[in-house]
Motif scaffolding. Structure first.
Motif, PDB file in Angstrom:
ATOM      1  N   ARG A  85       0.823  -1.213   0.000  1.00 13.29           N
ATOM      2  CA  ARG A  85       0.000   0.000   0.000  1.00 13.29           C
ATOM      3  C   ARG A  85       0.853   1.257   0.000  1.00 13.29           C
ATOM      4  NH1 ARG A  85      -4.776   0.798   4.178  1.00 13.29           N
ATOM      5  NH2 ARG A  85      -5.017   2.668   2.894  1.00 13.29           N
ATOM      6  N   HIS A  86       1.962   1.224   0.683  1.00 17.46           N
ATOM      7  CA  HIS A  86       2.782   2.427   0.842  1.00 17.46           C
ATOM      8  C   HIS A  86       3.978   2.453  -0.103  1.00 17.46           C
ATOM      9  CE1 HIS A  86       0.407   3.723   4.229  1.00 17.46           C
ATOM     10  NE2 HIS A  86       0.562   2.555   4.804  1.00 17.46           N
ATOM     11  N   ARG A  87       4.051   1.484  -0.998  1.00 15.98           N
ATOM     12  CA  ARG A  87       5.163   1.454  -1.937  1.00 15.98           C
ATOM     13  C   ARG A  87       5.001   2.566  -2.971  1.00 15.98           C
ATOM     14  NH1 ARG A  87       6.622  -3.286  -6.385  1.00 15.98           N
ATOM     15  NH2 ARG A  87       8.678  -2.462  -6.915  1.00 15.98           N
ATOM     16  N   ARG A  88       6.100   3.190  -3.337  1.00 11.82           N
ATOM     17  CA  ARG A  88       6.068   4.235  -4.365  1.00 11.82           C
ATOM     18  C   ARG A  88       5.832   3.614  -5.745  1.00 11.82           C
ATOM     19  NH1 ARG A  88       7.635   9.431  -3.642  1.00 11.82           N
ATOM     20  NH2 ARG A  88       8.388  10.034  -1.580  1.00 11.82           N
ATOM     21  N   LYS A  89       5.135   4.373  -6.591  1.00 13.17           N
ATOM     22  CA  LYS A  89       4.865   3.927  -7.955  1.00 13.17           C
ATOM     23  C   LYS A  89       6.148   3.920  -8.774  1.00 13.17           C
ATOM     24  CE  LYS A  89       2.981   3.199 -11.968  1.00 13.17           C
ATOM     25  NZ  LYS A  89       2.526   1.843 -12.338  1.00 13.17           N
ATOM     26  N   GLN A  90       6.338   2.849  -9.573  1.00 15.05           N
ATOM     27  CA  GLN A  90       7.433   2.819 -10.541  1.00 15.05           C
ATOM     28  C   GLN A  90       6.991   2.012 -11.746  1.00 15.05           C
ATOM     29  OE1 GLN A  90      10.389   0.979  -7.941  1.00 15.05           O
ATOM     30  NE2 GLN A  90      10.306  -0.876  -9.160  1.00 15.05           N
ATOM     31  N   GLY A  91       7.504   2.360 -12.906  1.00 18.04           N
ATOM     32  CA  GLY A  91       7.117   1.686 -14.135  1.00 18.04           C
ATOM     33  C   GLY A  91       8.154   0.678 -14.575  1.00 18.04           C
TER      34      GLY A  91
END
Length: 615
Positions: A523-529
């Protein structure tokens, strides 16, 4: 996932043997999209041919093969994708002969005279084509989000269409020409170059939520759905109910299943929802050599999720050698140069999944475009909090790449100069196409307009990439979040509720709705592509590959100063452009003495835009 194709004559009856041979040529060209097919349908009037290859996911008996005809013989239909159901259920028109979704779609089409009324309530991902033998009308249609592609071209006194552009080229009826301005436009805007144009001159793409009617030698297109955009209260419980329904609809399958499990919010929620519903599946996560770009973090989070769900996890490692080897290969499937590292990752991931004999794959494509991504970096034209000097047309057409990808901008500008193309003409067209979808919904909210642009352009670019890479391995990718009910909630929801702009708050409303499906760490993980390899040795390998293939269009060597600046993305783009153009050059044709005779397997030679260069 299947493949469909066909031909509609606008100038009268054709030789039935010619139509049949054309259908078999097109069926052979898309054999990788499915393992079964029937003989092509050729209309009694000799003006319509429909053909298909079928990947049987539900009801694997031959009763579900295509083309499929209703019991009266009036409607003949071919279908690519999956139709899960309808939001306007109605009693069946006849006792079902199969349990496959093609017959369900056929009943919907037979029920309504207006194609829009038949298509609008469908839940699923699909491309359809049907012939009404009573009226002579042929309809082509694409799903609400453009998950499944459909390409067409006017040729030989008629309309040719198929699920893939290669299928059109294999007929020998299409000339594979590249327009320099279009090439530069799509190269400049990169990942949202999705519209009714393609990288090939004269080949068009049917748009999401659009259908084309061919009737009496005339064609017209219509859009059958747009999301409503009136702000209203949207509670997490309502989002969760729609998500659970989307999971339930997509859980039906008679073949082995897998899930892309990157350890992010979307893939974790999908895997958790499916396992809670009792769906057996395995998880797959991609890791680049040395874990670059955070792909090592993907494995760590995915492992935590897999252990929590009791799902077997396979780590798909991709090193720089395998990645470089894919660069000249992938353009032949994508029918364009490589613009983003995700193409490499997806292709490798799907290949591993298919190697384990899985057929259906669940993915989270679409969640970001509908529930996140509203900061100024993604809505540069409309961000109301941005300084005025970066608003609007000038920023999008001149500063976007110059500020964020300056080397890419200099490379494309150099190519434009060498091809004798005025970049101001290109950037004006960028603006026009961007504003088409930005203005296409009725709302006063600039952020909702930006959201619509993302859904109609960037998401379609992703969908086309997913279809091309997954179909290579005869897989069906099911994107759970591309669901009409969920999407209508997303457009009803005020944009400021989706993200608090605090660290880790990306898609905060969606996370609240799906909170029990994921650990707190996710839930608290940062978005990355998706990343691309950054090892200097990979850059060197791409440089050598590009030098070996030569510059696109026979352009002169790059200036030394520009060459020294190029990184992974630019070298990958140059090498893949040359490989793609070489692939197109393979489609050569000899003149046909009789246009309605046996279709040639060698199309017209590629036009060389390089001939437009200054002396």
């Amino acid at each position: 996932m299947c493949g469909i194709a066909g031909f509609i004559s606008f100038d009268g009856r054709r030789d039935r043997a010619w139509l049949d041979a054309l259908g078999r040529t097109m069926t052979d060209a898309m054999a990788h999209r499915g393992e079964g097919c029937r003989a092509p349908y050729v209309s009694a009037c000799g003006t319509v041919m429909l053909c298909a290859t079928r990947l049987a996911v539900r009801d694997r008996s031959h009763a579900g093969d295509q083309p499929m005809t209703d019991p009266t013989g009036r409607i003949v239909l071919v279908h690519n994708g999956e139709v899960y159901g309808s939001r306007s259920p109605a009693p069946p028109l006849w006792p079902r002969r199969t349990s496959c979704d093609t017959e369900f779609a056929l009943q919907q089409v037979c029920r309504e005279d207006d194609p829009a009324d038949a298509l609008r309530p469908l839940d699923g991902m699909f491309a359809l084509a049907w012939h009404d033998t009573r009226t002579g009308r042929v309809v082509l249609a694409r799903d609400h989000f453009g998950v499944k592609p459909l390409f067409y071209a006017f040729t030989e006194g008629g309309l040719l269409f198929a699920s893939e552009q290669q299928v059109l080229l294999r007929t020998g009826l299409i000339t594979p020409e590249v327009d320099a301005e279009e090439y530069l436009l799509r190269s400049w805007i990169r990942m949202d170059a999705a519209d009714d144009h393609t990288w090939l001159r004269g080949v068009r793409s049917l748009q999401p939520a659009e259908y084309l009617v061919a009737d009496g030698g005339r064609t017209r297109t219509h859009r059958y759905w747009r999301p409503a955009s009136v702000d209203g209260l949207v509670e997490p419980e309502e989002i969760r109910a729609a998500f659970d329904r989307a999971i339930e609809q997509r859980s039906v399958s008679d073949v082995p299943r897998a899930a892309v499990l990157s350890g992010g919010v979307d893939s974790t929620a999908i895997a958790a929802g499916l396992t809670a519903a009792g769906v057996p599946l395995d998880g797959y996560v991609l890791r680049y050599q040395d874990g670059i770009g955070g792909s090592g973090d993907d494995v760590a989070y995915a492992t935590e999720v897999a252990e929590r769900l009791g799902v077997r996890l396979t780590v798909c490692d991709l090193d720089r050698h395998a990645a470089a080897d894919l660069v000249p290969v992938l353009p032949t499937r994508l029918m364009r140069p490589l613009l983003h590292g995700a193409e490499l990752a997806m292709h490798h991931l799907y290949g591993t999944i298919a190697g384990d004999r899985k057929v259906v794959v669940y993915s989270g494509h679409g969640a970001d475009e509908l529930w996140g991504y509203q900061d100024g970096r993604y809505f540069p034209v409309v961000d109301p909090l941005a300084p005025t000097y970066i608003h609007g047309r000038h920023y999008l057409t001149h500063r976007l790449h110059a500020d964020e990808r300056p080397v890419w901008a200099r490379l494309v500008s150099w190519m434009a100069h060498e091809l004798d193309v005025d970049m101001s003409v290109v950037t004006d067209r960028v603006w026009e196409r961007t504003m088409d979808e930005y203005r296409a919904i009725k709302t006063a909210s600039p952020l909702k307009r930006g959201r619509h642009h993302l859904m109609r352009r960037f998401l379609v670019y992703v969908n086309d990439m997913v279809d091309a890479t997954s179909s290579t391995f005869t897989l069906e990718d099911r994107p759970v979040f591309q669901d009409v009910t969920l999407t209508e909630l997303a457009f009803r929801c005020p944009e400021h509720l989706k993200d608090t702009n605090k660290p880790g708050s990306h898609k905060s409303l969606l996370k609240a709705a799906l909170a029990d499906l994921m650990p707190e760490s996710v839930r608290h993980r940062r978005k990355q592509g998706f990343p691309t390899p950054t090892d200097p040795r990979y850059v060197q390998r791409l440089t050598e590959l590009a030098d070996g293939l030569g510059t696109p269009f026979g352009l002169p060597p790059l200036p030394d100063a520009l060459r020294a600046e190029l990184g992974v993305g630019e070298w990958m783009f140059l090498a893949s452009s040359s490989a793609w153009l070489d692939h197109l050059a393979e489609f050569r044709t000899e003149p046909r003495s009789q246009s309605h005779g046996e279709p040639s397997r060698t199309p017209v030679a590629l036009a060389d835009p390089g001939a437009r260069r200054r002396p």
